[in-house]
Design an enzyme around this catalytic site. Structure first.
Site, PDB file in Angstrom:
ATOM      1  N   GLU A   1       7.446  -0.842   2.929  1.00  0.00           N
ATOM      2  CA  GLU A   1       6.327   0.006   2.518  1.00  0.00           C
ATOM      3  C   GLU A   1       6.657   1.493   2.589  1.00  0.00           C
ATOM      4  O   GLU A   1       5.794   2.332   2.397  1.00  0.00           O
ATOM      5  CB  GLU A   1       5.054  -0.332   3.292  1.00  0.00           C
ATOM      6  CG  GLU A   1       5.199  -0.464   4.778  1.00  0.00           C
ATOM      7  CD  GLU A   1       3.912  -0.931   5.449  1.00  0.00           C
ATOM      8  OE1 GLU A   1       2.866  -1.031   4.796  1.00  0.00           O
ATOM      9  OE2 GLU A   1       3.956  -1.179   6.657  1.00  0.00           O
TER      10      GLU A   1
ATOM     11  N   ASP B   1       1.059   1.262   0.996  1.00  0.00           N
ATOM     12  CA  ASP B   1       1.797   2.379   1.581  1.00  0.00           C
ATOM     13  C   ASP B   1       2.984   2.782   0.722  1.00  0.00           C
ATOM     14  O   ASP B   1       3.333   3.957   0.654  1.00  0.00           O
ATOM     15  CB  ASP B   1       2.259   2.028   3.000  1.00  0.00           C
ATOM     16  CG  ASP B   1       1.137   2.239   3.996  1.00  0.00           C
ATOM     17  OD1 ASP B   1       0.464   3.284   3.902  1.00  0.00           O
ATOM     18  OD2 ASP B   1       0.909   1.362   4.839  1.00  0.00           O
TER      19      ASP B   1
ATOM     20  N   CYS C   1       2.076  -8.082  -0.193  1.00  0.00           N
ATOM     21  CA  CYS C   1       0.830  -8.272   0.563  1.00  0.00           C
ATOM     22  C   CYS C   1      -0.087  -7.051   0.435  1.00  0.00           C
ATOM     23  O   CYS C   1      -1.133  -6.992   1.057  1.00  0.00           O
ATOM     24  CB  CYS C   1       1.101  -8.597   2.016  1.00  0.00           C
ATOM     25  SG  CYS C   1       1.908  -7.265   2.912  1.00  0.00           S
TER      26      CYS C   1
ATOM     27  N   HIS D   1      -8.152   1.956   4.243  1.00  0.00           N
ATOM     28  CA  HIS D   1      -8.441   0.722   4.988  1.00  0.00           C
ATOM     29  C   HIS D   1      -9.914   0.385   4.994  1.00  0.00           C
ATOM     30  O   HIS D   1     -10.293  -0.778   5.077  1.00  0.00           O
ATOM     31  CB  HIS D   1      -7.830   0.799   6.385  1.00  0.00           C
ATOM     32  CG  HIS D   1      -6.348   0.593   6.338  1.00  0.00           C
ATOM     33  ND1 HIS D   1      -5.470   1.633   6.234  1.00  0.00           N
ATOM     34  CD2 HIS D   1      -5.623  -0.539   6.268  1.00  0.00           C
ATOM     35  CE1 HIS D   1      -4.245   1.152   6.149  1.00  0.00           C
ATOM     36  NE2 HIS D   1      -4.306  -0.161   6.163  1.00  0.00           N
TER      37      HIS D   1
HETATM   38  C1  PEP Z   1       0.336  -2.074   2.578  1.00  0.00           C
HETATM   39  O1  PEP Z   1       0.630  -0.940   2.959  1.00  0.00           O
HETATM   40  O2  PEP Z   1       0.422  -2.428   1.391  1.00  0.00           O
HETATM   41  C2  PEP Z   1      -0.149  -3.074   3.533  1.00  0.00           C
HETATM   42  C3  PEP Z   1      -0.340  -4.314   3.173  1.00  0.00           C
HETATM   43  O3  PEP Z   1      -0.453  -2.635   4.780  1.00  0.00           O
HETATM   44  P1  PEP Z   1      -1.803  -1.831   5.102  1.00  0.00           P
HETATM   45  O4  PEP Z   1      -2.650  -1.829   3.876  1.00  0.00           O
HETATM   46  O5  PEP Z   1      -2.467  -2.507   6.240  1.00  0.00           O
HETATM   47  O6  PEP Z   1      -1.271  -0.477   5.451  1.00  0.00           O
HETATM   48 MG    MG Z   2       0.798  -0.615   5.066  1.00  0.00          MG
END
Ligand code: PEP
Ligand code: MG
Length: 578
Positions: free
Chosen positions: A445, A469, A516, A203
């Site tokens: 995910e 994920d 996403c 992140h």
């Molecule tokens: C993902 O896991 O691809 C996602 C968009 O959520 P995050 O990156 O916030 O875990």
């Molecule tokens: Mg995620």
């Protein structure tokens, strides 16, 4: 001496600047710049903390005389004397003063920076007794930090200063930065970032990408090798950090940097071109945001909505005090209104793993990514979750809102979410509060969810594939761990099959599906995803135009058979170049 450090390429382009090192000590503190006017207050905070610690130690010494035996008394007293001496040490005091006055660091950052400087000197000492004094120094600094934490900070937040402490561009080099730290730096002066730890889709890396500045993570020992003020080139495309470059190398990268700017300028020309493929397929290019104000860059590249609002950033770094319903409602409403009638997909809070709520609660479980994260945490804190659901429903009165639930795997979780959503509506009805309709979606995910996608389609209006994920959990690769980053492979056949299957099932049932995760913003994946039938991509605004360029050049009819071949292949990477 010139040297190069390799890491994970996170965020596009070249940055050239002088290194600002964020101390990698055990003491995790906020880092920000203060203004000229605030320097005085910062120095006063430091003095007050030091005086308080001196008084505390002196009190303990007096207490000792009454309660302990003679021998222990002598030893402890001598140790406390050392602590008092360290507190008065001019190298500590002058150094800290320098960081605040000359560099405009906040008090805590100044203190930990100077601690690092002196600690290094202790490490180099021959005498083991003196070497061990480093621990004493850490203890007194920790005591001072504790006192400062208790005292309300009178200083401005990140970016409080318009003026960098010196005129050269600055790049930040740290062992680790939490996503919340990163967000703090969002409005600050840094032109690039380097961290020792982290993977491409950690992140911290994601927030760096949202800042649209060059960054390299997972650069292992960079924060130990780079010295304060070293000139550093960050190549965010290649994942390379060049320290103290020669004039020739500097000129070469300066040229590359300008080329990047020209390319960006060129891309900006397709800003208003509709994202339609050569065969007439309209593609939805949406923005991922972390804060309501991110709708501005989203609209500036003509995003047609927000496909992922990561609301957890409203919850982080608040020392456990969570945002109440009104605060959340105002934030969600600001995002909805900021998009001027375009849809906004608000994801419920996804804390845990590498997104701790605050510094103190950093997860020290063995497997935080497999622990109480995302929807699991929300369901374990129903009052918190209901508060968020009410805030989202109220914001939906101001525009089109989709509600997105992260990390679902179990039918029981789906039922609980639905029951809580109904409960949130009831609570609002009881208060006669105004709220609007929401479409509800699930993130796919976890491999279990991708494999049981039919179950999800029965309960949700749309699905959104979180590839970050999904890759992590399919391949058992911690997305934050740079030591296994080379195994984090978006093109692994298992990952591709899960993605392809989810898209195909959604299309077969006429349900909306988007990606996403970072895969959506990766231009090398655009053609494949289009070929698999994906028509909705959500990514950081900074990637939208580059992906649009791929869309404009693509003919989905020609990509279909090839995409199936890639997914079925044992070596998809080999076919990707075709
Ligand atoms: C993902 O896991 O691809 C996602 C968009 O959520 P995050 O990156 O916030 O875990
Ligand atoms: Mg995620």
């Amino acid at each position: 001496m010139t040297f190069t450090v390799h890491g994970q390429a996170v965020s596009r382009g070249i940055a050239i600047g002088r290194a600002v090192l964020v101390a990698s000590s055990r003491m995790d503190v906020a880092h920000y710049f203060v203004t000229d006017e605030q320097v005085h207050d910062e120095l006063r905070r430091l003095r007050t903390a030091r005086d308080a610690v001196v008084a505390e130690i002196t009190r303990v010494q007096h207490g000792l005389q009454e309660t302990t035996g003679l021998e222990a008394h002598h030893e402890l007293n001598a140790l406390l004397d050392v602590h008092l001496m360290l507190l008065q040490d001019t190298q500590l005091q002058d150094g800290v003063k320098h960081w605040v006055q000359d560099r405009h660091y906040n008090a805590e950052w100044a203190l930990t920076s100077q601690l690092e400087v002196i600690a290094k000197q202790f490490d180099e000492m021959e005498d083991p007794y003196l070497r061990e004094r480093k621990a004493d120094l850490e203890q007194v600094v920790e005591r001072m930090l504790r006192h400062m934490r208790g005292v309300a900070s009178p200083v401005a937040g990140p970016g409080g200063s318009d003026e960098p402490a010196h005129e050269d561009p600055l790049v930040l080099v740290a062992h680790d930065l939490s996503p919340a730290d990163m967000l703090q730096f969002k409005q600050s002066v840094f032109v690039g970032f380097v961290t020792d730890v982290g993977g491409k889709t950690s992140h911290t890396a994601i927030v760096a990408r949202s800042m649209d500045i060059p960054a390299v993570v997972g650069a292992r020992t960079a924060s130990q090798l780079v010295q304060q003020d070293d000139w550093v080139i960050i190549d965010g495309d290649a994942g390379v950090v060049i320290v103290n470059p020669s004039p020739i190398v500097l000129a070469e990268y300066g040229f590359k940097q300008r080329q990047g700017e020209v390319e960006r300028e060129r891309l900006s020309r397709i800003k208003n071109t509709p994202a339609v493929t050569l065969d007439g397929e309209r593609i939805e290019l949406l923005a991922n945001i972390e804060q309501p104000q991110d709708t501005v860059p989203a609209l500036s590249v003509s995003a047609v909505g927000v496909g992922l609002f990561r609301t957890e950033f409203l919850f982080m770094g608040r020392d456990g005090k969570l945002p109440d319903e009104d605060e959340q409602y105002l934030a969600y409403r600001a995002a909805v209104e900021g998009m001027h009638g375009l849809p906004v997909t608000i994801r419920t809070v996804d804390v845990g793993a590498d997104k701790p709520l605050d510094r103190a609660s950093r997860d020290d479980h063995l497997n935080p990514a497999l622990g109480l994260r995302a929807i699991r945490w929300s369901l374990s804190e129903p009052a918190m979750f209901l508060t968020q659901l009410r805030a989202v429903l109220r914001a939906a009165a101001h525009g089109k809102v989709n509600l997105l639930i992260p990390m679902l795997a179990h039918a029981s979780e789906i039922h609980q979410v639905k029951a809580l959503l109904a409960r949130a509506r009831e609570q609002l009805d009881q208060r006669a509060a105004v709220y609007g309709p929401v479409r509800i979606g699930a993130m796919i995910e976890v491999p279990a969810a991708a494999l049981a996608v039919k179950m999800f389609l029965k309960h949700f209006d749309f699905l959104s594939i979180g590839t970050n994920d999904l890759i992590q959990y399919t391949l058992a690769i911690d997305r934050v761990d740079e030591t296994v980053a080379h195994l984090y492979d978006p093109l692994h056949p298992a990952v591709l099959q899960l993605v392809a299957n989810t898209i195909a099932e959604c299309r077969a049932q006429g349900k909306g599906v988007s990606v996403c995760g970072e895969m959506a913003g990766d231009v090398t994946m655009t053609r494949l995803l289009l070929g698999l039938g994906l028509r909705s991509f959500s990514m950081h605004p900074s990637q939208i135009l580059a992906v649009k360029q791929q869309v404009l050049r693509a003919d989905t009819r020609k990509l279909r058979a090839w995409a199936q071949e890639v997914v079925q292949s044992d070596d998809p990477a080999a076919l990707m170049a075709d």
